[in-house]
Design an enzyme around this catalytic site. Structure first.
Site, PDB file in Angstrom:
ATOM      1  N   THR A   1      -4.959  10.594  -0.595  1.00  0.00           N
ATOM      2  CA  THR A   1      -6.327  10.364  -0.123  1.00  0.00           C
ATOM      3  C   THR A   1      -6.703  11.344   0.979  1.00  0.00           C
ATOM      4  O   THR A   1      -5.855  11.989   1.584  1.00  0.00           O
ATOM      5  CB  THR A   1      -6.497   8.935   0.425  1.00  0.00           C
ATOM      6  OG1 THR A   1      -5.600   8.743   1.537  1.00  0.00           O
ATOM      7  CG2 THR A   1      -6.223   7.890  -0.643  1.00  0.00           C
TER       8      THR A   1
ATOM      9  N   HIS B   1       0.784  -1.231   0.000  1.00  0.00           N
ATOM     10  CA  HIS B   1       0.000   0.000   0.000  1.00  0.00           C
ATOM     11  C   HIS B   1       0.821   1.289   0.000  1.00  0.00           C
ATOM     12  O   HIS B   1       0.328   2.342  -0.424  1.00  0.00           O
ATOM     13  CB  HIS B   1      -0.936   0.008   1.225  1.00  0.00           C
ATOM     14  CG  HIS B   1      -2.212   0.758   1.000  1.00  0.00           C
ATOM     15  ND1 HIS B   1      -2.284   1.908   0.248  1.00  0.00           N
ATOM     16  CD2 HIS B   1      -3.467   0.532   1.427  1.00  0.00           C
ATOM     17  CE1 HIS B   1      -3.532   2.348   0.221  1.00  0.00           C
ATOM     18  NE2 HIS B   1      -4.269   1.542   0.926  1.00  0.00           N
TER      19      HIS B   1
ATOM     20  N   TYR C   1     -14.990   5.697   8.186  1.00  0.00           N
ATOM     21  CA  TYR C   1     -13.946   6.163   7.263  1.00  0.00           C
ATOM     22  C   TYR C   1     -14.343   5.760   5.858  1.00  0.00           C
ATOM     23  O   TYR C   1     -14.568   4.588   5.574  1.00  0.00           O
ATOM     24  CB  TYR C   1     -12.620   5.499   7.648  1.00  0.00           C
ATOM     25  CG  TYR C   1     -11.396   5.890   6.848  1.00  0.00           C
ATOM     26  CD1 TYR C   1     -10.365   6.603   7.446  1.00  0.00           C
ATOM     27  CD2 TYR C   1     -11.238   5.535   5.506  1.00  0.00           C
ATOM     28  CE1 TYR C   1      -9.218   6.950   6.745  1.00  0.00           C
ATOM     29  CE2 TYR C   1     -10.105   5.881   4.793  1.00  0.00           C
ATOM     30  CZ  TYR C   1      -9.102   6.584   5.410  1.00  0.00           C
ATOM     31  OH  TYR C   1      -7.969   6.928   4.711  1.00  0.00           O
TER      32      TYR C   1
END
Length: 776
Positions: free
Chosen positions: A602, A473, A589
């Site tokens: 993000t 990630h 979230y």
């Protein structure tokens, strides 16, 4: 072995008559072609750098400007207002040029300067235009005259035929919101989650922060925003990802699935051949910057493309305090894992990329290899699945020299990692729930020893021909990997295809050297660390409760007929499902992107709002009428869309507070408000997987070629992780994760509540799940 002989370019022996030199012409040919390939790539990079460097102009426009300037000079017109004459006088001092030469040089220099000035002006104008985001807050389907003029101006300054990185220097910087605005939005977001006394205490902390410590931290953050390209992204990458000391597997890495219903071939090596070749075709397009930048609003507004840079030839390197990302400009091999063994496979032969049938041949050679794993080799990848510190220490102690270093380098410097999995996975109509859940868990963590979780991504091909991907990630977010994955699935199925017998099209090539086994010498002390990491990983993997399912009742087509955002609809369904599952609301979230700004990643959309809570409470209240529920739904939906737009345009809450917290740590000052905010758990973490290249999939012609999407592990030990993808007009795929160890959560139970919540909300609009025709 033939490949051993081909690897030697020349041999020589010393005799009484002198030196007998024996050249291997095949090896010299391969060296020549390899060098030629490298120089071609260098030239392409130079050319692309030049084109991108002068965008939105073009290299040819320089000639047009210079010719225009020279033409006016010969027409006895001075377009420079005396600047050319000054350049001429300066050149006159050299004494080496004739009068005509000085005029030509002066004209070229002025023309070049004018050309550069025009480029800078166009870039700055485009950056100013792209800083306007009013279009995003306009009512859906309605566009003001001002926005239409703005769009026209953007297109004028955007140039023609942009390459992947053409817009990078024209994108605006991420703005720093005012502290008071962020604090106000934060308090509004937690109001429905706190009791009266708790909210009063938090309000006092927040207001004190906004007038005392906040402005001081904000000053440093403003300073960074002026100096750095993006005030969030480098700290986000370092402190959220690279400094995390827990396992990447489940906690950070995520996965992407194959087509839901179809498998083009059940031959494992053939699917790997087409899949790997498709990935390499995408890499070639990326190297040449031929991938089109993502544009919003009718191909007008560009998104940042920076995250594509580290997609290939990238690995995360463990460290005791922090990890680092190692990225190479190029890599000519991949590493393939099968039955506990690692194989190095070259991607080029005769100076060209291996064809799908040739890659299939290499994969079949690996599948047919009867050799056994070396001591410690089979479980080696468990080091990347466990805690980071033991892996970092083990790497430093046992992989810094000799054959271990060479083999580890081969893995870390590979273009990407491939696993030929020994299990069969995929959706089975006779057992849809269990089959998809098993498929998801296999992609997320596998056997904990058969994915290299540090690589930018691991391409996984199962025994029955199903495929998938596990991605690290830190280097990029899911939409970037999703873009690659859409291309791979489309190219595999619609462009490359398979022969009637299921093999890749084309012919095998016996001249290609066999894959090379990587050699390891893993001492017992290291094997003990591997076992410890494997134990940690097994405990984590076995605790993951996963439920993936396709929702067929309706899709975004019907939702849009309700005149609401499909994402807002699903998010409100998630709120209703969570309330029915837990009997309470929680901090939620939802990932939003900030790629309207340079190097943006993000932002968080706090989906649980006052409006969404009012709607959910009305849905569980039998005294509320349908009309009242619809009114509250509309308010909640509009609020969610507003929050999403704020997040996308740099006015979110969480990244600003996160950066203020980082500044406070650098200044060694304590903030009770920030400390409490950043310790709040996200018990419902959600993300929509966007379909970015719908044109690649003709679902009307091939309705069975629908994507399954992807998913991730739970963020909180007592919470849910939910990923969803809106496929075509009539399908939504959900991926729900939680932990068995939590007595409060159950992924299958939550899935049932979610299906019911979706149907219950749609029923408000007159649609029943029993008959689509009842919708009106």
């Amino acid at each position: 072995m033939a490949e051993a002989h081909q690897a030697v370019a020349f041999q020589f022996t010393v005799t009484p008559d002198g030196i007998d030199l024996q050249l291997s012409h095949e090896a010299l040919k391969q060296i020549y072609l390899s060098g030629l390939h490298s120089w071609k790539k260098k030239f392409i990079r130079f050319k692309n750098g030049l084109i991108t460097g002068v965008y939105p102009a073009s290299p040819s426009s320089w000639l047009i400007v210079v010719v225009g300037v020279m033409s006016t000079m010969y027409a006895k017109i001075d377009p420079s207002l005396g600047i050319i004459a000054k350049i001429n006088r300066t050149l006159d001092t050299t004494g080496y040029m004739s009068s005509q030469t000085k005029n030509i040089v002066s004209g070229i220099l002025f023309g070049t300067g004018l050309w550069v000035a025009l480029i800078v002006t166009m870039r700055y104008s485009l950056k100013v235009l792209l800083s306007y985001h009013g279009w995003m807050f306009a009512e859906h389907g309605k566009m003001s005259r001002a926005t239409m003029i703005w769009m026209y101006m953007v297109k004028i300054f955007s140039g023609r035929k942009p390459m992947l990185y053409s817009f990078q220097t024209s994108l605006p910087r991420l703005p720093v919101p005012a502290v008071k605005d962020t604090v106000s939005r934060y308090l509004e977001s937690v109001r429905p989650l706190m009791k009266e006394e708790e909210f009063k205490r938090m309000t006092a902390l927040a207001q004190d922060f906004a007038v005392s410590l906040g402005p001081r931290l904000q000053w440093y953050l403003k300073l960074k925003s002026w100096w750095a390209t993006n005030y969030v992204s480098d700290w986000w990458e370092e402190y959220v990802y690279l400094r995390g000391r827990g396992p990447l597997m489940v906690n950070s890495n995520y996965y992407a699935m194959d087509f839901l219903y179809i498998t083009p071939t059940h031959i494992q090596a053939a699917r790997a051949g087409n899949g790997i070749h498709a990935i390499l075709l995408y890499r070639r397009q990326l190297d040449r910057e031929e991938i089109k930048p993502i544009l919003l609003l009718g191909s007008t507004v560009p998104l940042c493309s920076a995250q594509w840079e580290r997609m290939f030839n990238t690995s995360r390197i463990p460290g005791e305090e922090t990890d680092t990302i190692q990225h190479l400009r190029d890599s000519k091999h991949i590493v393939v894992f099968h039955k506990g063994r690692y194989f190095k496979v070259w991607l080029y032969h005769d100076g060209r990329l291996l064809k799908p049938r040739e890659i299939e041949q290499q994969m079949q050679r690996i599948l047919d290899d009867p050799s056994e794993p070396q001591a410690g080799e089979a479980k080696l990848a468990a080091l990347t699945a466990g805690e980071r510190v033991p892996w970092a220490k083990c790497r430093q102690a046992y992989f810094g020299r000799g054959k271990n270093k060479q083999s580890l380098d081969a893995v870390e410097k590979a273009a990407f990692f491939v696993t030929l999995d020994e299990t069969e996975q995929g959706y089975r109509r006779e057992d849809p729930d269990t089959s998809l859940d098993s498929y998801a868990k296999s992609l997320l963590h596998g056997g904990c020893t058969d994915r290299w979780f540090d690589k930018s991504f691991t391409f996984i091909v199962f025994k029955n021909g199903k495929m998938g991907m596990n991605a690290e990630h830190s280097w990029a977010d899911a939409p970037i990997v999703g873009h690659l994955w859409e291309y791979v699935m489309s190219t595999d199925c619609f462009q490359l295809g398979y022969a009637e017998d299921g093999h890749c099209k084309g012919d095998t090539n016996p001249n290609i050297p066999y894959p090379t086994r990587l050699q390891w010498d893993i001492p017992e002390e290291c094997q003990e660390v591997i076992e410890t990491s494997l134990n940690t990983a097994n405990i984590l993997a076995s605790d993951v409760d996963f439920h993936s399912f396709p929702f067929h009742t309706f899709g975004k087509g019907l939702i849009k007929k309700c005149r609401t955002s499909p994402d807002a609809f699903v998010q409100l369904a998630l709120q209703l499902a969570h309330y029915k599952d837990m009997g309470k609301f929680c901090l939620t979230y939802e990932a939003s992107m900030t790629r309207l700004f340079r190097e943006g990643r993000t932002e968080t959309v706090r989906s649980c709002s006052i409006e969404s809570c009012n709607f959910v409470l009305a849905m569980v209240d039998p005294t509320q009428t349908v009309k009242q529920k619809l009114r509250l739904f509309k308010l909640a939906s509009e609020k969610h869309q507003h929050l999403y737009r704020l997040a996308m345009t740099g006015s979110g809450i969480d990244r600003h507070l996160f950066c203020l917290y980082v500044v406070s740590k650098y200044l060694a000052v304590d903030s009770p408000f920030l400390k409490e905010v950043l310790s709040e758990p996200w018990r419902l973490s959600t993300s929509q997987t966007p379909q970015q290249q719908a044109e690649l999939f003709d679902l009307e012609k091939y309705p069975e070629c629908v994507s399954s999407g992807g998913g991730f592990g739970p963020v909180a030990d007592d919470g849910y992780g939910v990923s969803y993808i809106l496929v075509g007009e009539n399908l939504i795929n959900f991926h729900i994760s939680s932990k068995f160890s939590s007595p409060e959560t159950d992924s299958h139970r939550f899935g049932k509540h979610l299906k019911q919540a979706m149907s219950d909300i749609m029923a408000l609009f007159g649609f029943s799940s029993n008959s689509r025709k009842e919708f009106h």
